[in-house]
Design a protein around this motif. Structure first.
Motif, mmCIF file in Angstrom:
data_model
loop_
_atom_site.group_PDB
_atom_site.id
_atom_site.type_symbol
_atom_site.label_atom_id
_atom_site.label_comp_id
_atom_site.label_asym_id
_atom_site.label_seq_id
_atom_site.Cartn_x
_atom_site.Cartn_y
_atom_site.Cartn_z
ATOM 1 N N LYS A 55 0.844 -1.193 0.000
ATOM 2 C CA LYS A 55 0.000 0.000 0.000
ATOM 3 C C LYS A 55 0.880 1.245 0.000
ATOM 4 N N LYS A 56 0.716 2.068 -1.019
ATOM 5 C CA LYS A 56 1.478 3.306 -1.144
ATOM 6 C C LYS A 56 0.579 4.446 -0.698
ATOM 7 N N LEU A 57 0.893 5.054 0.435
ATOM 8 C CA LEU A 57 0.037 6.094 1.003
ATOM 9 C C LEU A 57 0.227 7.404 0.254
ATOM 10 N N ALA A 58 -0.883 8.083 -0.016
ATOM 11 C CA ALA A 58 -0.837 9.339 -0.768
ATOM 12 C C ALA A 58 -0.423 10.485 0.148
ATOM 13 N N GLU A 59 0.420 11.372 -0.379
ATOM 14 C CA GLU A 59 0.875 12.527 0.406
ATOM 15 C C GLU A 59 -0.276 13.465 0.737
ATOM 16 N N ASN A 60 -1.233 13.592 -0.200
ATOM 17 C CA ASN A 60 -2.355 14.523 -0.002
ATOM 18 C C ASN A 60 -3.603 13.797 0.480
ATOM 19 N N SER A 61 -3.418 12.712 1.219
ATOM 20 C CA SER A 61 -4.541 11.933 1.737
ATOM 21 C C SER A 61 -5.372 12.763 2.704
ATOM 22 N N PRO A 62 -6.716 12.511 2.765
ATOM 23 C CA PRO A 62 -7.564 13.185 3.756
ATOM 24 C C PRO A 62 -7.051 12.975 5.183
ATOM 25 N N VAL A 63 -6.477 11.802 5.441
ATOM 26 C CA VAL A 63 -5.810 11.535 6.722
ATOM 27 C C VAL A 63 -4.311 11.591 6.452
ATOM 28 N N PRO A 64 -3.563 12.465 7.124
ATOM 29 C CA PRO A 64 -2.124 12.569 6.857
ATOM 30 C C PRO A 64 -1.445 11.204 6.872
ATOM 31 N N CYS A 65 -0.605 10.956 5.860
ATOM 32 C CA CYS A 65 -0.017 9.619 5.744
ATOM 33 C C CYS A 65 0.889 9.306 6.933
ATOM 34 N N GLU A 66 1.478 10.358 7.561
ATOM 35 C CA GLU A 66 2.298 10.106 8.743
ATOM 36 C C GLU A 66 1.462 9.491 9.859
ATOM 37 N N LYS A 67 0.242 10.011 10.016
ATOM 38 C CA LYS A 67 -0.644 9.503 11.068
ATOM 39 C C LYS A 67 -1.125 8.102 10.728
ATOM 40 N N LYS A 68 -1.488 7.888 9.459
ATOM 41 C CA LYS A 68 -1.960 6.570 9.048
ATOM 42 C C LYS A 68 -0.844 5.540 9.197
ATOM 43 N N PHE A 69 0.371 5.934 8.807
ATOM 44 C CA PHE A 69 1.526 5.053 8.945
ATOM 45 C C PHE A 69 1.746 4.686 10.416
ATOM 46 N N ALA A 70 1.721 5.696 11.284
ATOM 47 C CA ALA A 70 1.935 5.448 12.707
ATOM 48 C C ALA A 70 0.859 4.535 13.277
ATOM 49 N N ASN A 71 -0.393 4.779 12.882
ATOM 50 C CA ASN A 71 -1.493 3.944 13.374
ATOM 51 C C ASN A 71 -1.308 2.490 12.971
ATOM 52 N N GLU A 72 -1.023 2.284 11.695
ATOM 53 C CA GLU A 72 -0.899 0.916 11.185
ATOM 54 C C GLU A 72 0.299 0.195 11.812
ATOM 55 N N VAL A 73 1.456 0.853 11.804
ATOM 56 C CA VAL A 73 2.673 0.186 12.265
ATOM 57 C C VAL A 73 2.684 0.019 13.777
ATOM 58 N N GLN A 74 2.389 1.098 14.501
ATOM 59 C CA GLN A 74 2.450 1.035 15.957
ATOM 60 C C GLN A 74 1.327 0.182 16.545
#
Length: 321
Positions: A55-74
């Motif tokens: 899954k390649k997260l979009a930079e301009n996602s409605p949910v910031p990709c940094e937050k989505k990344f942190a949620n998924e990984v952590q």
């Protein structure tokens, strides 16, 4: 990273972008599974033929990709449960890229953010429930309902409970045996065990599946997931899609409450015998309890699982839609 002999089990948790480029053939459209505003999803094929989802997260996602990344990984990296999609790896790598700003191109550092999880060949529950060729008998539907509930129970009873906050049929994936696995934890929250409710200013989720107190007041609790779970159970049991244009799906819920009597169940599931019909009725009843507007009236996941376990297990399999 050398790719020769790499298998799903031997993948390191952190992967370089070059490796993901290789296994997706430079993110080829031929390997793309889907794309939306928040991410592009691809099949990644390892040297031995094993498949992983990238899954390649979009930079301009409605949910910031940094937050989505942190949620998924952590939140889910390392979790092991038969009804939770296994996260296998991630990539977060900065690169210099040309970007356009006010008709000018400049070089800027852009961080590529990618997540990898196991591949489920049957695809999403939504596709299987409402796709053109969807034919799922009641026995399989009942198995899917129980599996989803077991997954939610696992999340809610962890030492540090996890609220998914994005439950919907599109985020339930099915394996080759039609066993469900909860996926996409981009909206998830780790909930302190000493908390029962919490207010957030960041209200994100899926319109039509969000609990009203979360949608309108930003209040989240385990009962927020229970509301979404109820709508999913309702869709699986009635074979009717929640297509309400209202954010809180009350039109859909009211229609089920009014129309799905035992007489309606018997007319829709013509090949089921009494035990199977009772299972359908019980699931619809549980679903209606889950979507009570007053969250204090919604059942706990323990209650739901115990009630499902108490139902007869030897229902006649229904082969009709």
């Amino acid at each position: 990273m050398a790719t020769g002999g790499v298998t799903l089990k031997s993948l390191p948790s952190e992967l370089p972008l070059d490796f993901l480029n290789k296994i997706t053939k430079n993110f080829s459209k031929d390997l793309q599974l889907r794309e939306d505003a928040s991410e592009s999803v691809y099949m990644g094929i390892l040297d031995g033929g094993e498949v992983v989802v990238v899954k390649k997260l979009a930079e301009n996602s409605p949910v910031p990709c940094e937050k989505k990344f942190a949620n998924e990984v952590q939140n889910i990296m390392g979790l092991e449960h038969e009804n939770i999609v296994k996260m296998v790896a991630y990539c977060r790598e900065p690169n210099n890229k040309l970007v356009q700003i006010n008709e000018r191109y400049i070089t800027a550092e852009i961080t590529d953010t990618l997540l990898c999880h196991e591949y489920l060949p049957q695809g999403s529950l939504d596709k299987n429930l409402f796709g053109e060729s969807s034919i799922i008998d009641w026995g399989t539907r009942f198995k899917i309902i129980k599996g989803i509930c077991k997954g939610v129970h696992f999340l809610h009873t962890l030492p540090r409970p996890i609220l998914h906050l994005g439950l919907k049929p599109q985020n339930i994936l099915l394996d080759v045996n039609m066993a469900p696995k909860i996926a996409d934890f981009g909206f998830s929250r780790i909930f302190g065990i000493d908390h029962t409710r919490k207010i957030t200013r960041s209200v994100v989720g899926s319109v039509g599946y969000m609990a009203p107190e979360y949608l309108y007041s930003g209040e989240i609790s385990a009962r927020s997931d229970i509301y979404s779970l109820g709508l999913i159970i309702m869709e699986i049991s009635t074979r009717e899609k929640n297509s309400s244009d209202q954010k809180h799906a009350r039109k859909y819920v009211d229609g089920v409450k009014e129309n799905w009597t035992m007489e309606k169940i018997m007319s829709e599931y013509t090949l089921l015998e009494e035990q199977g019909l009772n299972q359908v009725q019980a699931c619809i009843d549980i679903a209606l309890q889950c979507v009570e507007i007053d969250q204090d009236k919604r059942p706990s996941i323990d209650y739901i699982l115990n009630r499902l376990k108490a139902l007869p297990k030897n229902a006649e399999v229904d082969h009709s839609r």
